[in-house]
Write an enzyme that holds these catalytic residues in place. Structure first.
Site, PDB file in Angstrom:
ATOM      1  N   GLU A 143       0.656  -0.980   0.112  1.00  0.00           N
ATOM      2  CA  GLU A 143      -0.013  -0.032   0.055  1.00  0.00           C
ATOM      3  C   GLU A 143       0.940   1.030  -0.274  1.00  0.00           C
ATOM      4  O   GLU A 143       0.881   2.606  -0.470  1.00  0.00           O
ATOM      5  CB  GLU A 143      -0.734   0.039   0.880  1.00  0.00           C
ATOM      6  CG  GLU A 143      -1.564   1.139   1.609  1.00  0.00           C
ATOM      7  CD  GLU A 143      -2.937   1.835   0.928  1.00  0.00           C
ATOM      8  OE1 GLU A 143      -2.814   1.655  -0.292  1.00  0.00           O
ATOM      9  OE2 GLU A 143      -3.476   2.470   1.717  1.00  0.00           O
TER      10      GLU A 143
ATOM     11  N   THR B  55      -4.032   9.691  -3.309  1.00  0.00           N
ATOM     12  CA  THR B  55      -3.595  10.021  -2.507  1.00  0.00           C
ATOM     13  C   THR B  55      -2.477  10.799  -1.785  1.00  0.00           C
ATOM     14  O   THR B  55      -2.014  11.407  -0.930  1.00  0.00           O
ATOM     15  CB  THR B  55      -3.812   8.496  -1.632  1.00  0.00           C
ATOM     16  OG1 THR B  55      -4.656   8.122  -1.543  1.00  0.00           O
ATOM     17  CG2 THR B  55      -3.548   8.852  -0.897  1.00  0.00           C
TER      18      THR B  55
HETATM   19  N1  HSE Z   1      -5.673   7.599   5.594  1.00  0.00           N
HETATM   20  C1  HSE Z   1      -5.547   7.869   3.744  1.00  0.00           C
HETATM   21  C2  HSE Z   1      -5.804   9.523   3.645  1.00  0.00           C
HETATM   22  C3  HSE Z   1      -6.431   7.294   2.999  1.00  0.00           C
HETATM   23  O1  HSE Z   1      -6.405   9.972   3.619  1.00  0.00           O
HETATM   24  O2  HSE Z   1      -4.394   9.842   2.814  1.00  0.00           O
HETATM   25  C4  HSE Z   1      -5.605   6.866   1.801  1.00  0.00           C
HETATM   26  O3  HSE Z   1      -6.829   6.323   1.273  1.00  0.00           O
END
Ligand code: HSE
Length: 330
Positions: free
Chosen positions: A140, A193
């Site tokens: 990931e 992201t």
């Molecule tokens: N917690 C992470 C973010 C998840 O919000 O960047 C990414 O999908």
């Protein structure tokens, strides 16, 4: 940690599926994730004579990504599992993406998890899920640039997961989501992201930090007691992350307002967005809320797709191997 030692494959082929996931849930940035039903990625793994990892996409995968193993979340997690098993042979991975990448519902995490589990299946499942946590986090991290477990561990274990943001090897399953209905929409905007993380502030006012800490504490309690009305109220309380990221989403306010008008307990961004989700307590309500959320995106000329779903409680699992279109195999 149990020493696994050198293993040899038991099967020539195996297939696994891993669910999509909602993450953050308002004040739980990098801490909370829910595995959701219906959407997920499938990976078919096959022992390869070449000794290398090769990646392909099933023809019907509309959202194919890189086939370079070291740059692909599935390739990286598969390699980590092979290393853990002490086997230096190769595998071919055929990825069937059923989750839109860059949509905020854990697309990269699901590929990482499905690949790790499919490789484990090839060897007769010598590793428990707890033993491939590092592998899926590593996979990931290729997509987001950091190790965070809110999507990946929800997808691996199923249910609702709480994970340490600093050390994602520390996690707890905090609920099954019993009685929770979810309306999820994916507005047709892509947000990566990595970029959505880079835009976050380095420092936050202490009063906002305290406010978020209190919302998160109440949210975790609400999840544990399956009080979805209370959970909904808490997911709308983030003062640190969502106010920044929502600027990337032209329909954000409209969707939240529409969901609330239709009686949703609460509505928030999932992950870095643009996915948004609303909580309710019945499928009828969830369907009505979903329609209102979709209409709200259209009102600002952003089409969206969506679904009503619930928590996926199983996480990664073996799936029956069937004829998979191998046209995308490299
Ligand atoms: N917690 C992470 C973010 C998840 O919000 O960047 C990414 O999908």
């Amino acid at each position: 940690m149990t020493e696994i030692g050198s293993r040899t494959p038991v099967f020539k082929t195996a297939a696994a599926w891993a669910p999509a996931s909602l993450s953050n849930l308002g004040p739980g940035f990098d801490v909370l994730g829910i595995a959701i039903g219906k959407w997920g990625d499938r990976v078919d793994a096959r022992i390869s004579e070449s000794g290398k990892i090769r990646i392909g996409y099933a023809n019907r995968s509309v959202w194919s990504g890189t086939t370079v193993p070291d740059e692909n979340t599935a390739g990286v997690s598969a390699r980590s599992v092979l290393d853990r098993l002490g086997w230096d042979g190769g595998v071919e991975l055929l990825i069937e993406k059923r989750i839109v990448p860059g949509s905020g519902v854990g697309s990269s995490a699901a590929s990482s998890v499905a690949a790790a589990w499919a490789v484990n299946l090839l060897f007769g499942t010598p590793l428990a899920k707890t033993q491939i946590v590092d592998a899926v986090l590593h996979g990931e991290s290729i997509a987001s640039g950091e190790r965070h477990g809110d999507n990946a561990l929800a997808s691996l274990f199923g249910g609702i997961i709480m994970v340490s943001s600093e050390n994602p090897r520390e996690y707890k399953r905090i609920g099954d989501g019993t009685g929770l209905c979810l309306s999820v929409i994916l507005p047709e905007i892509q947000i990566m992201t990595r970029e959505a993380r880079e835009m976050l502030p380095e420092r936050v006012p202490i009063k906002d930090a305290i406010h978020n800490a209190s919302k998160l504490a109440f949210l975790v309690h609400a999840i544990g007691s399956e009080n979805w009305r209370e959970a909904g109220r808490m997911i709308m309380g983030d003062r640190i992350i969502e106010p920044v990221r929502s600027r990337l989403i032209p329909c954000y306010n409209e969707v939240r307002d529409a969901a609330e008008r239709e009686g949703a307990f609460g509505c928030a961004l999932s992950g870095s967005g643009p996915a948004m989700f609303a909580l309710s307590g019945s499928v009828n309500d969830a369907n009505r809320i979903l329609e209102a959320m979709k209409n709200a995106t259209l009102a600002v000329n952003v089409p969206s797709i969506g679904m009503v779903t619930e928590t996926d409680t199983l996480g990664a699992r073996a799936v029956e191997q069937g004829p998979v279109d191998a046209g995308g195999r490299s």
